[in-house]
Design a protein around this motif. Sequence first.
Motif, short mmCIF file in Angstrom:
data_model
loop_
_atom_site.label_atom_id
_atom_site.label_comp_id
_atom_site.label_asym_id
_atom_site.label_seq_id
_atom_site.Cartn_x
_atom_site.Cartn_y
_atom_site.Cartn_z
N ILE A 109 -28.78 -5.73 -19.13
CA ILE A 109 -29.73 -4.92 -18.94
C ILE A 109 -30.36 -4.52 -20.15
O ILE A 109 -31.43 -4.08 -20.15
CB ILE A 109 -29.18 -3.69 -18.24
CG1 ILE A 109 -30.19 -2.70 -17.58
CG2 ILE A 109 -28.37 -2.83 -19.11
CD1 ILE A 109 -30.71 -3.18 -16.55
N SER A 110 -29.69 -4.84 -21.42
CA SER A 110 -30.37 -4.54 -22.90
C SER A 110 -31.58 -5.38 -23.04
O SER A 110 -32.42 -4.92 -23.77
CB SER A 110 -29.11 -4.64 -23.60
OG SER A 110 -29.03 -6.06 -23.92
N LEU A 111 -31.76 -6.24 -22.05
CA LEU A 111 -33.00 -6.89 -22.14
C LEU A 111 -34.22 -6.31 -22.13
O LEU A 111 -35.46 -6.84 -22.37
CB LEU A 111 -33.05 -8.33 -21.54
CG LEU A 111 -31.94 -9.35 -21.72
CD1 LEU A 111 -32.01 -10.63 -20.72
CD2 LEU A 111 -32.33 -10.08 -23.03
N THR A 112 -34.26 -5.16 -21.54
CA THR A 112 -35.12 -4.38 -21.30
C THR A 112 -35.96 -4.20 -22.65
O THR A 112 -37.39 -3.92 -23.00
CB THR A 112 -34.96 -3.01 -20.85
OG1 THR A 112 -34.23 -3.22 -19.56
CG2 THR A 112 -36.14 -2.14 -20.67
N MET A 113 -35.16 -3.80 -23.79
CA MET A 113 -35.59 -3.60 -25.10
C MET A 113 -36.47 -4.90 -25.60
O MET A 113 -37.39 -4.69 -26.66
CB MET A 113 -34.62 -3.40 -26.13
CG MET A 113 -33.82 -2.22 -25.93
SD MET A 113 -32.45 -1.83 -27.10
CE MET A 113 -31.06 -2.95 -26.54
#
Length: 306
Positions: A109-113
Amino acid sequence: MSSAVLPALAPSRRAWVTDLPLLLVAAVWGASYLAAKGITTTHTVIAVLVLRFAIVLPALAVAGWRGLRALSGAQWRGAGLLGLVLSGIFLLETYGVVHTSATNAGLIISLTMIFTPLAEAAVTRVRPPASFLAAAGLSVAGVVLLTQGGGFTSPSTGDLLMLLAALARTVHVLAMVRIKAVQGADSLSLTTVQLGSAVAVFAVLAAVPGTGAAPWTVAAGFGAGEWAGLLFLSVFCTLFAFFVQMWSVRRTSPSRVSLLLGTEPLWAAAVGIALGGERLGVLGLLGAVLVLAGTAWGRRRADAAA
């Protein structure tokens, strides 16, 4: 200690007063994946979402009653539309974490950044710096390795759902920037309407036959551990986190808030491994390192470009 040293220490102490609550928010967000996994099954996802947000919605409505009454019709519609996107995010995340590890969920989910600046660049037709593209490539390579702990196989359903959730988060961020009506609304009112809209979606889905157990049935079957997990998600991951962000953004820079909250995947991995007994394997560990390095590098390059 001499009086000459005290003034130098004061700013640092003031910074920590702001930083510690933000780090705590990042930690509880990181722990939320394991907490959600512990109280949710495929057949109770929608019921748990109804319960999670219905608990905190009245408190938010009471706290922001004046702001809600001041919203214009356009602001209500804009916030409601954002709430529909938000409901999709929570559905993807919750179904995703049921079918993958809490560690994978938090890191993917950190790929949103990474996705958000790339999407913004596509919309504005401004090419991002080469260093940011390199950081994005590093993150994607990390996710590929992260999902291959048992050898090179197809990613799990949960991994793919979390990837879709990261893309949905990107859509949500871009929509908040693009929907001009909501830009003048205060954050408490905006959050309350969005969550209210999301809860309405979950309630409608819960009433559809075949979508799982009813919320009251799930609540009646909860023991002390499940209620503790639900209250953790509701009170700490939602209510507490929101008010800390509101409080901190007035006392420090947005970039510092983003940096501290960006440690969420670190906490997700730590909690998943330490408390959830999850194991990454050599490939998974290498992938986790690449995801963390790529997203941190990408966030710095995006901030510098901005």
